[in-house]
Design a protein around this motif. Sequence first.
Motif, PDB file in Angstrom:
ATOM      1  N   GLN A 175       0.811  -1.239   0.016  1.00 44.12           N
ATOM      2  CA  GLN A 175       0.121   0.059  -0.072  1.00 44.12           C
ATOM      3  C   GLN A 175       0.846   1.273   0.130  1.00 44.12           C
ATOM      4  O   GLN A 175       1.747   1.394   0.822  1.00 44.12           O
ATOM      5  CB  GLN A 175      -0.939   0.063   1.228  1.00 44.12           C
ATOM      6  N   ASN A 176       0.614   2.281  -0.899  1.00 41.03           N
ATOM      7  CA  ASN A 176       1.213   3.605  -0.890  1.00 41.03           C
ATOM      8  C   ASN A 176       1.260   4.231   0.425  1.00 41.03           C
ATOM      9  O   ASN A 176       1.893   4.783   0.911  1.00 41.03           O
ATOM     10  CB  ASN A 176       0.806   4.335  -1.970  1.00 41.03           C
ATOM     11  N   ASP A 177      -0.071   4.405   0.542  1.00 41.23           N
ATOM     12  CA  ASP A 177      -0.360   4.668   2.167  1.00 41.23           C
ATOM     13  C   ASP A 177      -0.922   3.728   3.154  1.00 41.23           C
ATOM     14  O   ASP A 177      -2.022   3.140   3.108  1.00 41.23           O
ATOM     15  CB  ASP A 177      -1.580   5.858   1.915  1.00 41.23           C
ATOM     16  N   PRO A 178      -0.095   3.157   3.883  1.00 47.34           N
ATOM     17  CA  PRO A 178      -0.484   2.066   4.690  1.00 47.34           C
ATOM     18  C   PRO A 178      -1.593   2.334   5.739  1.00 47.34           C
ATOM     19  O   PRO A 178      -1.678   3.413   6.379  1.00 47.34           O
ATOM     20  CB  PRO A 178       0.974   1.733   5.384  1.00 47.34           C
ATOM     21  N   ASP A 179      -2.457   1.121   5.789  1.00 46.91           N
ATOM     22  CA  ASP A 179      -3.736   1.103   6.872  1.00 46.91           C
ATOM     23  C   ASP A 179      -3.071   1.038   8.028  1.00 46.91           C
ATOM     24  O   ASP A 179      -2.534   0.129   8.401  1.00 46.91           O
ATOM     25  CB  ASP A 179      -4.443   0.194   6.434  1.00 46.91           C
ATOM     26  N   PRO A 180      -3.317   2.078   9.125  1.00 43.45           N
ATOM     27  CA  PRO A 180      -2.664   1.907  10.233  1.00 43.45           C
ATOM     28  C   PRO A 180      -3.321   1.068  11.337  1.00 43.45           C
ATOM     29  O   PRO A 180      -2.766   0.559  12.260  1.00 43.45           O
ATOM     30  CB  PRO A 180      -3.014   3.550  11.077  1.00 43.45           C
ATOM     31  N   ALA A 181      -4.285   0.562  10.701  1.00 43.02           N
ATOM     32  CA  ALA A 181      -5.432  -0.557  11.343  1.00 43.02           C
ATOM     33  C   ALA A 181      -5.024  -1.851  11.207  1.00 43.02           C
ATOM     34  O   ALA A 181      -5.183  -2.805  11.992  1.00 43.02           O
ATOM     35  CB  ALA A 181      -6.756  -0.298  11.460  1.00 43.02           C
ATOM     36  N   ALA A 182      -4.149  -2.094  10.073  1.00 44.47           N
ATOM     37  CA  ALA A 182      -3.630  -3.514   9.842  1.00 44.47           C
ATOM     38  C   ALA A 182      -2.690  -3.980  10.389  1.00 44.47           C
ATOM     39  O   ALA A 182      -1.727  -3.270  11.257  1.00 44.47           O
ATOM     40  CB  ALA A 182      -3.496  -3.480   8.116  1.00 44.47           C
ATOM     41  N   THR A 183      -2.718  -5.306  10.426  1.00 47.66           N
ATOM     42  CA  THR A 183      -1.585  -6.114  11.145  1.00 47.66           C
ATOM     43  C   THR A 183      -1.164  -7.438  10.449  1.00 47.66           C
ATOM     44  O   THR A 183      -1.862  -7.645   9.623  1.00 47.66           O
ATOM     45  CB  THR A 183      -2.102  -6.640  12.553  1.00 47.66           C
ATOM     46  N   PRO A 184       0.057  -7.964  10.675  1.00 42.21           N
ATOM     47  CA  PRO A 184       0.389  -8.991   9.736  1.00 42.21           C
ATOM     48  C   PRO A 184      -0.690 -10.455   9.978  1.00 42.21           C
ATOM     49  O   PRO A 184      -0.892 -10.944   8.930  1.00 42.21           O
ATOM     50  CB  PRO A 184       1.722  -9.515  10.321  1.00 42.21           C
ATOM     51  N   GLU A 185      -1.350 -10.178  11.137  1.00 40.00           N
ATOM     52  CA  GLU A 185      -2.477 -11.203  11.163  1.00 40.00           C
ATOM     53  C   GLU A 185      -3.844 -10.932  10.626  1.00 40.00           C
ATOM     54  O   GLU A 185      -4.676 -11.745  10.238  1.00 40.00           O
ATOM     55  CB  GLU A 185      -2.573 -11.669  12.619  1.00 40.00           C
ATOM     56  N   SER A 186      -4.096  -9.556  10.414  1.00 37.86           N
ATOM     57  CA  SER A 186      -5.173  -9.046  10.080  1.00 37.86           C
ATOM     58  C   SER A 186      -5.025  -7.883   8.774  1.00 37.86           C
ATOM     59  O   SER A 186      -4.920  -6.710   9.254  1.00 37.86           O
ATOM     60  CB  SER A 186      -6.052  -8.600  11.030  1.00 37.86           C
ATOM     61  N   PRO A 187      -4.640  -8.237   7.759  1.00 40.71           N
ATOM     62  CA  PRO A 187      -4.299  -7.210   6.600  1.00 40.71           C
ATOM     63  C   PRO A 187      -5.568  -6.332   6.271  1.00 40.71           C
ATOM     64  O   PRO A 187      -6.446  -6.571   6.798  1.00 40.71           O
ATOM     65  CB  PRO A 187      -3.916  -8.048   5.436  1.00 40.71           C
ATOM     66  N   SER A 188      -5.293  -5.180   5.762  1.00 46.10           N
ATOM     67  CA  SER A 188      -6.152  -4.179   5.534  1.00 46.10           C
ATOM     68  C   SER A 188      -7.272  -4.850   4.435  1.00 46.10           C
ATOM     69  O   SER A 188      -7.124  -5.234   3.530  1.00 46.10           O
ATOM     70  CB  SER A 188      -5.401  -2.967   4.766  1.00 46.10           C
ATOM     71  N   THR A 189      -8.415  -4.404   4.978  1.00 42.75           N
ATOM     72  CA  THR A 189      -9.764  -4.744   4.253  1.00 42.75           C
ATOM     73  C   THR A 189     -10.741  -3.470   4.187  1.00 42.75           C
ATOM     74  O   THR A 189     -11.926  -3.359   3.647  1.00 42.75           O
ATOM     75  CB  THR A 189     -10.354  -5.979   4.490  1.00 42.75           C
TER      76      THR A 189
END
Length: 211
Positions: A128-142
């Motif tokens: 992601q160009n602008d990473p989702d701050p809520a995403a984690t390795p176990e829970s990728p951005s949706t």
Amino acid sequence: MKPRTTLLVSGACLTVLVVAGCGNDDGTTVESAPATTERTDTTTLPNPASGMTGDAFGVPGTTETDAFTYDQTAVPVGSTVDVETEEDNGRTTVTLSVTGLAPNRDFGAHVHTRACGPQPADSGPHYQNDPDPAATPESPSTDPAYANPQNEVWLDITTDDNGDARASTTVDWEFRDDAAESVVIHAQHTMTGPGVAGTAGDRLACIDEDF
């Protein structure tokens, strides 16, 4: 890793592609995304010519290749893939070409953060160009605010009778160094709704790429 190559598309085809799509050899018309002034959405291009060069898909751990299949029915051993990247004035164009995949079926495809490995999950989440701050390795951005084709690289394809397809997308940014290392082919076209945005089913294959 493969060297970066420059993608050249004739002005005549590009103009037709953005407005109405380029025609295939069989006379059909390939649909394209609407024109925008800022970026070009993922667009299915005419199928690659027979004999296209590229990496042949192999089984992880059994052969030296940059392309790996995890599902030999959908992505047979020996089918081929080529990824081309062009960066120009802060914009990036990525083109995916495949031959010999399962015919007449949809696939999703995205740029991922880590290199391919023996297991499908080894390639990590989408870049992601602008990473989702809520995403984690176990829970990728949706979250559609981050998991969308403007903030990620989506290269969904639909194969023809021979299992061939080609797609290209242009985004208004360049990759960060060492932050994008592969392209993953998924089992279906990419979804866009809240909670499922960016998901496209199982990871069927992976291609190491030096972005």
